[in-house]
Design an enzyme around this catalytic site. Structure first.
Site, short mmCIF file in Angstrom:
data_model
loop_
_atom_site.label_atom_id
_atom_site.label_comp_id
_atom_site.label_asym_id
_atom_site.label_seq_id
_atom_site.Cartn_x
_atom_site.Cartn_y
_atom_site.Cartn_z
N LYS A 1 0.87 -1.19 0.00
CA LYS A 1 0.00 0.00 0.00
C LYS A 1 0.90 1.23 0.00
O LYS A 1 2.00 1.19 0.54
CB LYS A 1 -0.88 0.02 1.26
CG LYS A 1 -2.07 0.94 1.16
CD LYS A 1 -3.27 0.23 0.57
CE LYS A 1 -4.41 1.16 0.30
NZ LYS A 1 -5.63 0.41 -0.09
N ASP B 1 -7.07 4.33 -4.55
CA ASP B 1 -7.72 4.17 -3.23
C ASP B 1 -8.35 5.54 -2.95
O ASP B 1 -8.61 6.30 -3.90
CB ASP B 1 -6.69 3.76 -2.16
CG ASP B 1 -7.34 3.30 -0.85
OD1 ASP B 1 -7.87 2.19 -0.82
OD2 ASP B 1 -7.34 4.07 0.14
P1 NDP Z 1 -13.78 7.82 -1.36
O1 NDP Z 1 -13.46 8.78 -2.39
O2 NDP Z 1 -15.20 7.44 -1.09
O3 NDP Z 1 -13.21 8.38 -0.02
C1 NDP Z 1 -13.73 8.08 1.24
C2 NDP Z 1 -14.03 9.39 1.91
O4 NDP Z 1 -14.67 9.15 3.11
C3 NDP Z 1 -12.84 10.23 2.26
O5 NDP Z 1 -12.66 11.21 1.30
C4 NDP Z 1 -13.23 10.84 3.62
O6 NDP Z 1 -13.29 12.23 3.63
C5 NDP Z 1 -14.62 10.38 3.80
N1 NDP Z 1 -14.96 10.24 5.20
C6 NDP Z 1 -14.16 10.40 6.28
N2 NDP Z 1 -14.85 10.16 7.39
C7 NDP Z 1 -16.10 9.88 7.00
C8 NDP Z 1 -17.27 9.55 7.70
N3 NDP Z 1 -17.30 9.47 9.04
N4 NDP Z 1 -18.38 9.29 6.98
C9 NDP Z 1 -18.35 9.34 5.66
N5 NDP Z 1 -17.28 9.67 4.95
C10 NDP Z 1 -16.16 9.93 5.62
O7 NDP Z 1 -12.82 6.55 -1.55
P2 NDP Z 1 -13.09 5.11 -2.10
O8 NDP Z 1 -14.53 4.93 -2.41
O9 NDP Z 1 -12.10 4.80 -3.13
O10 NDP Z 1 -12.68 4.22 -0.85
C11 NDP Z 1 -13.53 4.09 0.27
C12 NDP Z 1 -13.00 2.97 1.15
O11 NDP Z 1 -12.95 1.74 0.43
C13 NDP Z 1 -11.58 3.15 1.70
O12 NDP Z 1 -11.51 2.57 2.99
C14 NDP Z 1 -10.72 2.33 0.76
O13 NDP Z 1 -9.51 1.92 1.33
C15 NDP Z 1 -11.65 1.17 0.51
N6 NDP Z 1 -11.39 0.39 -0.69
C16 NDP Z 1 -11.31 1.00 -1.91
C17 NDP Z 1 -11.08 0.25 -3.04
C18 NDP Z 1 -11.06 0.86 -4.39
O14 NDP Z 1 -10.90 0.12 -5.36
N7 NDP Z 1 -11.22 2.17 -4.53
C19 NDP Z 1 -10.88 -1.20 -2.97
C20 NDP Z 1 -11.06 -1.75 -1.65
C21 NDP Z 1 -11.29 -0.96 -0.57
P3 NDP Z 1 -12.15 13.16 4.29
O15 NDP Z 1 -11.18 13.28 3.14
O16 NDP Z 1 -12.74 14.46 4.62
O17 NDP Z 1 -11.62 12.41 5.48
O1 2IT Z 2 -7.91 -1.60 -0.62
C1 2IT Z 2 -7.87 -2.11 -1.78
O2 2IT Z 2 -8.01 -3.32 -1.94
C2 2IT Z 2 -7.69 -1.21 -2.91
N1 2IT Z 2 -7.62 0.00 -2.74
C3 2IT Z 2 -7.55 -1.79 -4.29
C4 2IT Z 2 -6.14 -2.27 -4.52
C5 2IT Z 2 -5.82 -2.73 -5.91
O3 2IT Z 2 -4.63 -3.01 -6.12
O4 2IT Z 2 -6.69 -2.80 -6.77
#
Ligand code: NDP
Ligand code: 2IT
Length: 445
Positions: free
Chosen positions: A124, A164
């Site tokens: 990561k 991410d």
């Molecule tokens: P987003 O763009 O949805 O970002 C998540 C946002 O959540 C941040 O910008 C943050 O804002 C906001 N946040 C912080 N606190 C809260 C809260 N209490 N309630 C609601 N929102 C809040 O990112 P993603 O959709 O890409 O990722 C979301 C999650 O999924 C992460 O944990 C990521 O690691 C996980 N994930 C993503 C993958 C992917 O392919 N994108 C794959 C697997 C997991 P602020 O900046 O103000 O803190």
């Molecule tokens: O948390 C996760 O699994 C991701 N942000 C996706 C990682 C990836 O390599 O696709």
């Protein structure tokens, strides 16, 4: 050595890293018996070795903002474990990024990627940049500077990042362009690429879709389905979008979305093409506040609150770590929630997890429930390696099969004597066994 002594040693070695310790403790507590009763694992000290990242790089990211001022941020890549494949995991741009956050994510990623059934190690990376309000030019210059250092640590057989929080297709494009120029080669060194230059269909939706596919499997064990269920989703980004789309398609009604500003309650459902398109537009603009959704679609907004207080059958936390605590879990349980599937990484605090388990709510950890994202990244790598591209139906079918497989692994390793499926335990044991055996096979190196 007792588990307590083992954890004391880990805590001493990693001071000031609460998220990392939280993730490690959550795993160690559930796999300790499996570990300690396997003489080969103990002889090879695999657990302690798995917890220690194989490599961590930290570097300066100097860049020039739109006012002509020189800024500097800090970048990292945690290369956690390469026992079963090249390091693989996303890049996060978020002001709270630090080593503790990235080490917890890289550690979780290693077990997640092991569960994916694909040959990927764990890593990561990220930077302590706040992408909110940054122009496209700023994000491009910043990303180019980030990649000027990171590229030497990457390679399609070495380390393959992805997006991410704060990093989506646009930033992935800037990363890929910079790598291509520096390495003078066009290879699948990063996933989540644009569809015209090596990306895979379904990758943008894959994490959210996978979470809902996993949730569907959980519901099946209770003899029910998503049809007619009320779903509370947190977050307002890529994962929430995919989850809302798929849950709607499978007959559920998604009633909440949230940002750091609060949550919206949409009783008519987050279920139209207009609403989904709005989510994509906001994500592309790096705008994660939901108050404007409330104004645009004329629904109530609850400032500073989290969606876990609403009545819902299913909760899909899809925002960020530790966003659902013990009190939130108690509220969900009181309101009749039966299944929780983590779209985000470690969104439930340890207190929340314990409360769900005690109440026999089926709770699936991120390493199982959000594995669809990295799995589809693995499918993108396979397409790149063979210079071909698969249809949407092919990728989606593979994604569904992977999620079913992971669910089965959790059932196999996590079913308790009373029939309750402990997905936390099941996913940790299944993920750990594969990596631990590979490490033993490869010697102490
Ligand atoms: P987003 O763009 O949805 O970002 C998540 C946002 O959540 C941040 O910008 C943050 O804002 C906001 N946040 C912080 N606190 C809260 C809260 N209490 N309630 C609601 N929102 C809040 O990112 P993603 O959709 O890409 O990722 C979301 C999650 O999924 C992460 O944990 C990521 O690691 C996980 N994930 C993503 C993958 C992917 O392919 N994108 C794959 C697997 C997991 P602020 O900046 O103000 O803190
Ligand atoms: O948390 C996760 O699994 C991701 N942000 C996706 C990682 C990836 O390599 O696709």
């Amino acid at each position: 050595m007792t588990m307590q002594e083992f954890m004391e040693k880990i805590e001493k070695r990693n001071p000031g890293e609460p998220e990392f310790i939280q993730a490690v403790r959550g795993v160690v507590e559930t796999i300790w018996d499996t570990y300690i009763n396997n003489p080969r694992f103990v002889k090879n000290n695999v657990l302690e070795r798995l917890i220690e990242p194989e490599r961590v790089v930290s570097f300066a990211i100097p860049w020039v903002d739109d006012k002509g001022q020189v800024q500097v941020n800090r970048g990292y890549r945690v290369q956690q474990n390469s026992a079963i494949g090249p390091y693989k995991g996303g890049i996060r741009y978020h002001p709270k990024v630090n080593l503790s956050t990235l080490k917890f994510l890289a550690f979780e990623q290693t077990l997640k990627n092991s569960l994916s059934t694909l040959p990927m190690g764990g890593g990561k990376g990220g930077a302590d940049l706040d992408p909110q309000g940054k122009s496209e030019g700023e994000l491009m210059r910043f990303t180019q500077s980030f990649m000027m250092e990171l590229w030497r640590h990457l390679g399609p057989q070495t380390d393959v990042p992805a997006g991410d929080i704060g990093v989506s297709a646009r930033e992935v494009g800037f990363m890929f362009g910079t790598y291509k120029k520096l390495a003078n080669e066009f290879t699948g060194v990063i996933t989540g690429k644009g569809i015209n230059w090596g990306g895979s269909l379904v990758r943008p939706e894959a994490t959210g879709f996978g979470t809902v596919y996993f949730c569907q499997e959980q519901l099946k064990t209770k003899g029910t389905s998503l049809q007619g269920k009320r779903v509370a989703i947190s977050g307002f980004g890529q994962v929430s979008w995919g989850a809302a789309k798929k849950a709607t398609e499978l007959g559920a009604k998604v009633v909440t979305l949230s940002g750091p500003d609060g949550y919206i309650l949409d009783e008519s459902g987050v279920n139209t093409e207009e609403k989904f398109a709005y989510m994509v537009e906001m994500k592309n603009a790096n705008h994660n506040r939901v108050e404007e959704y409330a104004k645009k679609f004329n629904v109530p907004f609850f400032a500073g609150k989290r969606p876990w207080e609403v009545k819902a059958d299913i909760a899909l936390p899809c925002a960020i770590q530790n966003e659902l605590n013990g009190d939130d879990a108690a509220a969900l349980i009181k309101n009749g929630c039966i299944v929780v599937s983590e779209g985000a990484n470690m969104p439930c605090t340890p207190e929340a997890v314990q409360a769900f388990i005690k109440a026999k709510v089926l709770i699936a950890p991120g390493k199982a429930a959000n594995c669809g994202g990295v799995s589809t990244s693995g499918l993108e790598m396979a397409q790149n390696a063979t210079h071909c591209s698969w249809s949407r139906e092919e990728v989606d079918a593979k994604l569904q099969a992977i999620m079913k497989n992971i669910h089965q692994a959790c059932v196999t390793h996590g079913t308790e004597s009373d029939g309750y499926i402990n997905y936390i335990k099941g996913s940790n044991i299944a993920g750990f066994m594969k990596v631990a055996n590979a490490m033993c096979d490869q010697g102490v190196i």
